[in-house]
Structure formats: structure tokens, C-alpha cells
Design an enzyme around this catalytic site. Structure first.
Site, PDB file in Angstrom:
ATOM      1  N   ASP A  35      16.544  27.042  35.192  1.00  6.92           N
ATOM      2  CA  ASP A  35      16.811  28.367  35.746  1.00  6.92           C
ATOM      3  C   ASP A  35      15.854  28.632  36.903  1.00  6.92           C
ATOM      4  O   ASP A  35      14.633  28.603  36.727  1.00  6.92           O
ATOM      5  CB  ASP A  35      16.631  29.435  34.657  1.00  6.92           C
ATOM      6  CG  ASP A  35      17.145  30.800  35.068  1.00  6.92           C
ATOM      7  OD1 ASP A  35      17.328  31.033  36.273  1.00  6.92           O
ATOM      8  OD2 ASP A  35      17.359  31.635  34.175  1.00  6.92           O
ATOM      9  N   CYS A  83      20.816  31.579  43.760  1.00  3.88           N
ATOM     10  CA  CYS A  83      20.851  30.919  42.443  1.00  3.88           C
ATOM     11  C   CYS A  83      21.970  29.891  42.330  1.00  3.88           C
ATOM     12  O   CYS A  83      21.777  28.802  41.768  1.00  3.88           O
ATOM     13  CB  CYS A  83      20.952  31.950  41.330  1.00  3.88           C
ATOM     14  SG  CYS A  83      22.291  33.136  41.528  1.00  3.88           S
ATOM     15  N   HIS A 123      23.810  36.225  38.259  1.00  4.39           N
ATOM     16  CA  HIS A 123      22.880  35.092  38.280  1.00  4.39           C
ATOM     17  C   HIS A 123      23.526  33.843  37.687  1.00  4.39           C
ATOM     18  O   HIS A 123      24.314  33.916  36.740  1.00  4.39           O
ATOM     19  CB  HIS A 123      21.608  35.431  37.504  1.00  4.39           C
ATOM     20  CG  HIS A 123      20.541  34.386  37.624  1.00  4.39           C
ATOM     21  ND1 HIS A 123      19.939  34.074  38.825  1.00  4.39           N
ATOM     22  CD2 HIS A 123      19.978  33.564  36.702  1.00  4.39           C
ATOM     23  CE1 HIS A 123      19.041  33.113  38.631  1.00  4.39           C
ATOM     24  NE2 HIS A 123      19.055  32.789  37.349  1.00  4.39           N
ATOM     25  N   TRP A 124      23.155  32.692  38.280  1.00  2.00           N
ATOM     26  CA  TRP A 124      23.584  31.373  37.791  1.00  2.00           C
ATOM     27  C   TRP A 124      22.363  30.547  37.369  1.00  2.00           C
ATOM     28  O   TRP A 124      21.299  30.639  37.978  1.00  2.00           O
ATOM     29  CB  TRP A 124      24.288  30.590  38.900  1.00  2.00           C
ATOM     30  CG  TRP A 124      25.598  31.133  39.371  1.00  2.00           C
ATOM     31  CD1 TRP A 124      25.832  31.819  40.529  1.00  2.00           C
ATOM     32  CD2 TRP A 124      26.865  30.993  38.729  1.00  2.00           C
ATOM     33  NE1 TRP A 124      27.169  32.124  40.638  1.00  2.00           N
ATOM     34  CE2 TRP A 124      27.826  31.622  39.552  1.00  2.00           C
ATOM     35  CE3 TRP A 124      27.285  30.402  37.530  1.00  2.00           C
ATOM     36  CZ2 TRP A 124      29.174  31.686  39.225  1.00  2.00           C
ATOM     37  CZ3 TRP A 124      28.630  30.455  37.205  1.00  2.00           C
ATOM     38  CH2 TRP A 124      29.563  31.087  38.044  1.00  2.00           C
ATOM     39  N   TRP A 168      25.714  35.411  47.587  1.00  2.09           N
ATOM     40  CA  TRP A 168      25.783  34.849  46.234  1.00  2.09           C
ATOM     41  C   TRP A 168      27.033  33.984  46.125  1.00  2.09           C
ATOM     42  O   TRP A 168      28.122  34.404  46.537  1.00  2.09           O
ATOM     43  CB  TRP A 168      25.836  36.022  45.261  1.00  2.09           C
ATOM     44  CG  TRP A 168      25.711  35.722  43.804  1.00  2.09           C
ATOM     45  CD1 TRP A 168      24.561  35.571  43.098  1.00  2.09           C
ATOM     46  CD2 TRP A 168      26.770  35.614  42.852  1.00  2.09           C
ATOM     47  NE1 TRP A 168      24.833  35.360  41.771  1.00  2.09           N
ATOM     48  CE2 TRP A 168      26.190  35.378  41.589  1.00  2.09           C
ATOM     49  CE3 TRP A 168      28.170  35.672  42.943  1.00  2.09           C
ATOM     50  CZ2 TRP A 168      26.931  35.211  40.434  1.00  2.09           C
ATOM     51  CZ3 TRP A 168      28.913  35.502  41.789  1.00  2.09           C
ATOM     52  CH2 TRP A 168      28.304  35.272  40.561  1.00  2.09           C
TER      53      TRP A 168
END
Length: 220
Positions: free
Chosen positions: A120, A164, A103-104, A26
Site C-alpha cells: 500500500d 495510488c 484509494h488503490w 486518479w
């Protein structure tokens, strides 16, 4: 020991930050912030100039978590958002001002249409709530007399739990390319079948190589 390997504009990357690009990891604020700095300074400044602005993940998180307009003014008024055609922000699902989250996603504001578009790569993530909060906080600084509209836009989907941040970087890059051609189109539609899992893996390698090229000579 986690040495600094690159100081670039307002970004500072350590060895541990760069290593996130190399495996199934991540991406953190520092890597996304560097990518935004690079886009603004090198990649798109020559063609879009001051028409666009990338707000760092740290400042975006502060915008989301601060409810004091006077406090926000200190950070936002110098950015002169009302004069920008496009405003890019990386949205994190963390609920406080510390680094973290899981999450991004990407939030884009288009000044001419007074419109927020949210992209998204994992639509079930719940990031829309965070994106709408950021949009609400930004509105007083955008120079519009009416309420901005907000839409969830189609986005390529990630196939794992960790890409993400890379999708945010790649979507932002693709949208900048579209903005260069379609100056006042809103919302910007992403090109189909371009940002695939294979493309994301390729881009991880490209960003890692770029950082090494810009980094201190001692960084292997």
C-alpha cells in the site's frame, strides 16, 4: 461523446479513461484492468506463463462484496487459482460493488508459501481491512488445507492524493520482474529507490503512449 479508443482482450478503454493518465488524476478500474491484461498477455506471459494471474478490479470488488460461496464459485472456479503460483489483485476502498472509491493498493498471493502480501503506497489509508476481506473470501478457492498468512509489506509512498493506481501498476510490474528471478521467494521485496514520484510520472507517459500505439488509428 466518449468514444471507445481501444478494445484489448477483455478491456475496453474510452477517451475519458485514457485522459486520466495525462493529468493529475486518479486512475479508474478500466485503466488498471487494461494494465493487468497487458501484463498477463504481453509483458510476462512468455516468461511466467500460466504461473501468474491478474484478477480484474471489477472481479476483485465483487469478491470483496459477495459473501455467498456459491456465487463466488461461478467467477472463481474457472480461474483455477489453485494452479497459479502468483495471484495479483487491485484492492479498492469502495464498500459496494459499484465503481468508485478513493484509494488503490495491491494484494499478492503466493501459492507455495500460502501467503498474502499487501503493498500500500499510503499505509494510513485503511485498505488493509479491504485486503484482508478479499483474502478471506479467496481462501476456499486456493487449494490449500491451511489458513493463509497475511503481511503488510514495505511499499514506496505516494506523495499526492491521486497516484495510488499508478503505484499499483508499477508495484505489480516490479513484483513480476522479481518473481521471474526469485521463483519461490515470499514475500517478494520491492527493489529500493526505484519507484519514485518521478518514475511514476514517467510511467504515466509510457502507458499513455502504449495505449495510443495500440489504439484505433483515429485516436490522436
Amino acid at each position: 461523446m466518449d468514444p471507445v479508443v481501444l478494445s484489448y482482450q477483455d478491456s475496453l478503454l474510452r477517451r475519458s479513461d485514457v485522459s486520466l493518465l495525462e493529468g493529475p488524476h486518479w486512475l479508474n478500474d478500466q485503466v488498471i484492468g487494461f494494465a493487468f491484461e497487458y501484463f498477463a498477455t504481453e509483458r510476462f506471459f512468455g516468461v511466467l506463463g500460466n504461473a501468474l494471474i491478474f484478477i480484474s478490479p471489477e472481479v476483485t470488488q465483487f469478491i470483496k462484496c459477495s459473501s455467498c460461496k456459491d456465487e463466488l464459485s461461478i467467477f472463481l472456479e474457472p480461474l483455477d487459482l489453485a494452479s497459479r503460483r502468483w495471484v495479483f489483485l487491485a484492492v479498492n476502498d469502495n464498500s459496494d460493488q459499484t465503481a468508485g472509491g478513493t484509494h488503490w493498493s495491491l494484494l499478492l498471493y503466493h501459492h507455495s508459501s500460502n501467503h498474502f502480501a499487501h503493498y500500500d503506497s499510503q499505509r494510513s489509508s485503511g485498505n488493509a481491512v479491504h485486503a484482508r476481506c478479499i483474502a478471506t473470501r479467496l481462501e476456499p478457492f486456493l487449494g490449500s488445507s491451511s489458513k493463509a498468512s497475511f503481511t503488510e509489506e514495505p511499499s514506496p509512498s505516494q506523495q499526492n492524493s491521486y497516484d495510488c493506481g499508478m503505484y499499483v501498476i508499477c508495484i505489480a510490474e516490479a513484483l513480476c520482474e522479481k518473481a521471474r528471478v526469485e521463483e519461490d521467494a515470499a514475500p517478494l521485496c520491492l527493489p529500493e529507490h526505484v519507484i519514485t514520484p518521478a518514475y511514476i510520472s514517467q510511467k504515466r507517459d509510457e502507458w499513455s503512449r502504449l495505449i495510443r500505439r495500440l489504439a484505433k488509428p483515429s485516436f490522436p
